[in-house]
Design an enzyme around this catalytic site. Structure first.
Site, PDB file in Angstrom:
ATOM      1  N   ASP A   1       0.844  -1.186   0.000  1.00 25.70           N
ATOM      2  CA  ASP A   1       0.000   0.000   0.000  1.00 25.70           C
ATOM      3  C   ASP A   1       0.885   1.243   0.000  1.00 25.70           C
ATOM      4  O   ASP A   1       2.058   1.200   0.377  1.00 25.70           O
ATOM      5  CB  ASP A   1      -0.871   0.015   1.271  1.00 25.70           C
ATOM      6  CG  ASP A   1      -1.939  -1.073   1.234  1.00 25.70           C
ATOM      7  OD1 ASP A   1      -2.155  -1.650   0.159  1.00 25.70           O
ATOM      8  OD2 ASP A   1      -2.538  -1.327   2.295  1.00 25.70           O
TER       9      ASP A   1
ATOM     10  N   TYR B   1       7.387  -8.474   8.379  1.00 22.05           N
ATOM     11  CA  TYR B   1       6.867  -7.122   8.597  1.00 22.05           C
ATOM     12  C   TYR B   1       7.135  -6.670  10.018  1.00 22.05           C
ATOM     13  O   TYR B   1       7.260  -7.484  10.935  1.00 22.05           O
ATOM     14  CB  TYR B   1       5.337  -7.089   8.435  1.00 22.05           C
ATOM     15  CG  TYR B   1       4.821  -7.555   7.103  1.00 22.05           C
ATOM     16  CD1 TYR B   1       4.527  -6.637   6.103  1.00 22.05           C
ATOM     17  CD2 TYR B   1       4.597  -8.911   6.857  1.00 22.05           C
ATOM     18  CE1 TYR B   1       4.024  -7.056   4.873  1.00 22.05           C
ATOM     19  CE2 TYR B   1       4.093  -9.337   5.634  1.00 22.05           C
ATOM     20  CZ  TYR B   1       3.815  -8.408   4.647  1.00 22.05           C
ATOM     21  OH  TYR B   1       3.321  -8.822   3.448  1.00 22.05           O
TER      22      TYR B   1
ATOM     23  N   TYR C   1      -3.107 -10.582   3.792  1.00 19.32           N
ATOM     24  CA  TYR C   1      -3.514  -9.200   4.075  1.00 19.32           C
ATOM     25  C   TYR C   1      -3.153  -8.899   5.526  1.00 19.32           C
ATOM     26  O   TYR C   1      -3.820  -9.381   6.448  1.00 19.32           O
ATOM     27  CB  TYR C   1      -5.010  -9.025   3.840  1.00 19.32           C
ATOM     28  CG  TYR C   1      -5.434  -9.175   2.394  1.00 19.32           C
ATOM     29  CD1 TYR C   1      -5.099  -8.201   1.454  1.00 19.32           C
ATOM     30  CD2 TYR C   1      -6.182 -10.268   1.982  1.00 19.32           C
ATOM     31  CE1 TYR C   1      -5.499  -8.318   0.127  1.00 19.32           C
ATOM     32  CE2 TYR C   1      -6.588 -10.387   0.657  1.00 19.32           C
ATOM     33  CZ  TYR C   1      -6.243  -9.419  -0.264  1.00 19.32           C
ATOM     34  OH  TYR C   1      -6.649  -9.539  -1.570  1.00 19.32           O
TER      35      TYR C   1
END
Ligand SMILES: [Zn+2]
Ligand SMILES: [Zn+2]
Length: 474
Positions: free
Chosen positions: A299, A365, A437
């Site tokens: 994103d 992440y 996601y």
């Protein structure tokens, strides 16, 4: 919020397909012999039983033996064949090539049978319709139109009217020497031979050329297609304000003149990873445009750190195709104002795009989020760590549902570690399968992701920021 999902690998490689179509649409490569409907044509020929067909004032002698028999050569001379074609189909060894070789053959034939001489200079060659007369014209226009372009290899595509190719093939098969060069291939040979005198270092190839030159033998139009170059690298995206690829303006849908809301740029965001990397390279290679092919994408508000995201930059219509890659890397890093960084670039080819798009790599992440009415620190740590190793069921997130079909994905949370509780905020690192996601894993997307951090804590969670720490691509 412009959700892209972490997984952008579903683009199709339709440009390669398009190119294949373009390259072959009516432009047989110089080596291809057209055999279309040949069998059928031969059947039709059987209706002609002798002298009722004339070429160049002489009856066609269907009984003449094919070249290289002297009678065969005499026959194709009578038909009005040009020197180029004479050399091409006579099957005789000559000192010279091309038209000059044809003149030798013609003179020999005249010496053998002075009667042939009255057929003199042909009016219109029945084999090529005097196509070879245009060779010089085409060669000079190729030289003219490729000035200033850097290239090492050329492939020719020749387009000729279908009936000319079929008629030529018929006559050549019947009267020409076995294994005579077909018209298209011979025409390409003639162009290449003359061209090499002007460009001795250029190599003529049958695939993957730097320049594809399409010649229309009817209109004598030439189209020069400068094939793209490809660069492979990995980029770190250090800004939370730029998209990976160009993002057309929502108001005007990115039309060329743009609109008021995009200040005439046609872009929703003036900068992108694509252009921060691509523009300095495009300028250096004097190219027209770029395409950016990343291994997935993040994103806009997500950074990508570590060794970066693998990408292939396609540089379209480059006038230069040699460059110092270290200098290109510097040019990108110098002009990106620390929003994007690359360490290295390598030349690659189009196949690499497919490999990048097919690769499904785990990603690590770091994420930070706020928890409503946060429970005890130990409870939080225990609950979140308990998600390590689980397989998520993720319905297509609401934020991307307008672009993606509704389906349920199963994705594994490989590990969760380093859970830190800081007031009502939590920070943690996690490693997940490609296509997970991540934001939805935290806030649950109103129950569309199960299990989730929000679910196991039974609290609302709000993602503050997310970084890709590593794409485990190697
Ligand atoms: Zn000819
Ligand atoms: Zn606009």
């Amino acid at each position: 919020m412009q959700g892209n999902g972490p997984d952008g690998g579903e683009q199709k490689l339709d440009e390669e397909d398009e190119w294949q179509l373009y390259a072959s649409a009516g432009y047989a490569s110089a080596e291809t012999v057209t055999e279309v409907e040949e069998a059928e044509e031969i059947d039709k020929e059987e209706w002609f039983d002798g002298d009722d067909l004339e070429v160049n004032g002489a009856p066609i002698d269907w009984d003449a033996p094919p070249c290289p028999a002297p009678l065969g050569i005499a026959h194709i001379i009578k038909m009005g064949t040009c020197d180029y074609c004479l050399h091409r189909v006579a099957g005789r060894r000559t000192k010279a090539r091309g038209a000059e070789g044809g003149r030798e053959i013609r003179e020999d034939a005249h010496a053998r049978d002075p009667g042939i001489a009255k057929f003199g200079a042909p009016e219109l060659c029945p084999l090529c319709e005097d196509l070879f007369d245009d060779t010089g014209n085409i060669v000079s226009r190729v030289i003219e139109s490729t000035k200033g372009i850097e290239y090492g290899t050329i492939q020719f595509g020749i387009h000729l009217p279908k009936d000319l190719v079929q008629d030529e093939d018929k006559t050549r098969s019947r009267h020409g020497a076995p294994a005579s060069r077909p018209l298209k291939a011979a025409f390409a040979d003639a162009i290449q031979e003359q061209l090499s005198k002007h460009m001795p270092d250029i190599e003529f190839v049958k695939e993957k050329p730097d320049l594809m030159i399409l010649v229309d033998g009817l209109t004598l139009r030439i189209d020069i297609d400068v094939r793209p170059v490809f660069l492979y690298g990995r980029d770190r995206k250090l800004s939370r304000e730029i998209p990976q690829t160009r993002w057309p303006c929502r108001a005007c849908r990115g039309r060329a003149q743009g609109c008021e809301s995009c200040q005439g740029t046609g872009l929703q965001y003036p900068d992108s990873v694509q252009d921060l990397i691509g523009e300095p390279i495009r300028a250096a290679l004097q190219a027209e445009d770029t395409s950016f092919h990343g291994m997935g994408r993040e994103d806009i508000d997500v950074r990508c750190l570590g060794s970066g995201r693998p990408f292939v930059l396609e540089v379209k219509n480059p006038r230069l195709r040699k460059a110092d890659l270290v200098e290109l890397v510097e040019a990108v890093n110098d002009s990106s104002s620390e929003r994007v960084e690359i360490d290295q670039l390598d030349w690659t080819d189009r196949k690499r795009i497919g490999r990048i798009k097919e690769t499904r790599s785990d990603k690590s992440y770091t994420i930070r989020f706020r928890v409503d009415d946060i429970p005890e620190e130990e409870t939080v740590k225990e609950a979140i760590s308990g998600l390590s190793g689980v397989v998520l069921e993720q319905d297509t997130p609401k934020r991307v549902s307008h672009r993606r079909a509704a389906k349920t994905r199963k994705r594994k949370v490989v590990s969760i570690s380093d859970v830190i509780v800081d007031g009502d905020e939590v920070q943690s690192t996690l490693r997940c399968e490609a296509g997970t996601y991540i934001k939805e894993l935290i806030h649950s997307d109103e129950g569309r992701t199960v299990p989730s951090v929000s679910g196991v804590l039974d609290r609302e969670c709000e993602v503050l920021w997310l970084d890709v720490e590593e794409i485990h691509a190697d």
